[in-house]
Design an enzyme around this catalytic site. Structure first.
Site, PDB file in Angstrom:
ATOM      1  N   VAL A  68      15.685  38.645 -34.707  1.00  0.00           N
ATOM      2  CA  VAL A  68      17.085  38.189 -34.717  1.00  0.00           C
ATOM      3  C   VAL A  68      17.555  37.740 -36.104  1.00  0.00           C
ATOM      4  O   VAL A  68      18.757  37.663 -36.355  1.00  0.00           O
ATOM      5  CB  VAL A  68      17.343  37.037 -33.714  1.00  0.00           C
ATOM      6  N   SER A 148      19.976  22.069 -28.291  1.00  0.00           N
ATOM      7  CA  SER A 148      18.808  21.266 -27.865  1.00  0.00           C
ATOM      8  C   SER A 148      19.233  19.813 -27.760  1.00  0.00           C
ATOM      9  O   SER A 148      20.190  19.388 -28.427  1.00  0.00           O
ATOM     10  CB  SER A 148      17.702  21.407 -28.915  1.00  0.00           C
ATOM     11  N   TYR A 161      14.454  21.593 -37.362  1.00  0.00           N
ATOM     12  CA  TYR A 161      14.879  22.066 -36.030  1.00  0.00           C
ATOM     13  C   TYR A 161      16.236  21.468 -35.667  1.00  0.00           C
ATOM     14  O   TYR A 161      17.152  22.186 -35.238  1.00  0.00           O
ATOM     15  CB  TYR A 161      13.807  21.666 -35.012  1.00  0.00           C
ATOM     16  N   LYS A 165      19.973  23.248 -34.830  1.00  0.00           N
ATOM     17  CA  LYS A 165      20.632  23.130 -33.523  1.00  0.00           C
ATOM     18  C   LYS A 165      22.009  22.480 -33.676  1.00  0.00           C
ATOM     19  O   LYS A 165      22.954  22.826 -32.956  1.00  0.00           O
ATOM     20  CB  LYS A 165      19.747  22.352 -32.553  1.00  0.00           C
ATOM     21  N   ILE A 194      11.727  21.117 -21.760  1.00  0.00           N
ATOM     22  CA  ILE A 194      11.505  22.146 -20.728  1.00  0.00           C
ATOM     23  C   ILE A 194      10.094  22.706 -20.896  1.00  0.00           C
ATOM     24  O   ILE A 194       9.669  23.009 -22.020  1.00  0.00           O
ATOM     25  CB  ILE A 194      12.544  23.295 -20.870  1.00  0.00           C
TER      26      ILE A 194
END
Ligand SMILES: NC(=O)c1ccc[n+]([C@@H]2O[C@H](COP(=O)([O-])OP(=O)(O)OC[C@H]3O[C@@H](n4cnc5c(N)ncnc54)[C@H](O)[C@@H]3O)[C@@H](O)[C@H]2O)c1
Length: 259
Positions: A68, A148, A161, A165, A194
């Protein structure tokens, strides 16, 4: 009586990160709702497992092995997917992403560049090409991005990270204002913790510790499963969310990230 707002029969969806975890569960659920699903991922084996899973359940799926973070690859794959549907694309679910953890004082340029390339630019390229395709064909489509719980809080090691996000949220809200006049909706899902390969790659003790913390912090008393997030993706992708755009949906069991 079936709830027709969730019926995606005749629609075409493109799902990135479809080889694993949340992306796989989302691709499977969109297919179960009737969509033809184009599954993209750099993990070819996982990708074929997902498309096989969908076909065995009676759905329609096509694999697109790609990275991607490569604009050309994702643009060409979306164009190919749209060609098989008479030039239209109804749903983009940009889910592919990676985790990176390093303290701020030890974060190197190459760490930040790598996570930005996949978690932000990868989503940007998918959204741009999806929106262009929808506009060109006059499709009142839906774009769903994956943020997130990290957008709501800092945490040790979360700089790279979390930045990516937060950038996904900004992209989501900005694009929603720009393509809304074409009838295209853009929303983000910001999951809590998750249970997927992303969160279970750690050693067993660390994972057990995080899981038990999450269970205690959730009023629902459990951690999230990929299917919990797939249902959020389906909702935003479907006509049930026809008046919802520029929003962040937080399926997190009622808690923020436990930092
Ligand atoms: N698991 C969680 O607790 C959690 C929480 C919040 C947000 N998320 C987000 O949900 C998304 C899916 O995560 P997951 O937990 O299912 O993880 P996962 O590791 O199970 O799945 C991620 C998928 O993305 C693919 N991918 C990674 N880099 C890629 C690239 N450059 N090109 C193509 N494919 C690539 C991987 O091959 C993998 O199949 C991610 O964006 C993640 O940040 C996950």
């Amino acid at each position: 009586m079936p709830v027709t707002a969730y019926d995606l029969t005749g629609r075409t969806a493109f799902v990135t990160g479809a080889a694993s975890g949340i992306g796989r569960a989302s691709a499977a659920l969109l297919a179960q709702a009737g969509a033809t699903v184009h599954c993209a991922d750099r993990d070819e084996q996982g990708l074929h497992e997902t498309t096989d899973l969908i076909k065995q359940a009676g759905g329609t799926a096509h694999p697109h092995p790609l990275d991607v973070s490569d604009r050309t690859q994702i643009t060409e794959a979306i164009a190919t997917a749209a060609r098989t549907s008479g030039g239209s694309l109804d749903i983009m679910a940009a889910i592919a992403g990676i985790m990176h953890s390093s303290p701020v004082l030890e974060t190197r340029d190459e760490d930040l560049d790598r996570v930005l390339a996949i978690n932000f630019k990868g989503v940007l390229y998918a959204c741009q090409e999806a929106a262009r395709t929808m506009i060109a064909s006059g499709t009142r489509g839906s774009i769903v991005t994956m943020a997130s719980g990290a957008i709501d809080t800092g945490g040790p090691g979360l700089l790279c990270y979390g930045v990516t996000k937060a950038a996904v949220v900004q992209l989501t809200k900005t694009l929603a204002t720009e393509v809304g006049p074409h009838g295209i909706r853009v929303n983000a899902v910001a999951p809590g913790w998750i249970r997927t390969p992303m969160t279970t790659r750690h050693d067993d003790r660390a994972q057990a510790h995080t899981e038990s913390l999450m269970v205690r912090m959730s009023p629902l008393g459990r951690v999230g499963e990929p299917e919990d997030i797939a249902h959020a993706v389906l909702h935003l992708a479907s006509d049930a969310a026809a008046f919802t755009t520029g929003q962040i949906l937080r399926p997190n069991g009622g808690v923020a990230m436990p930092w």
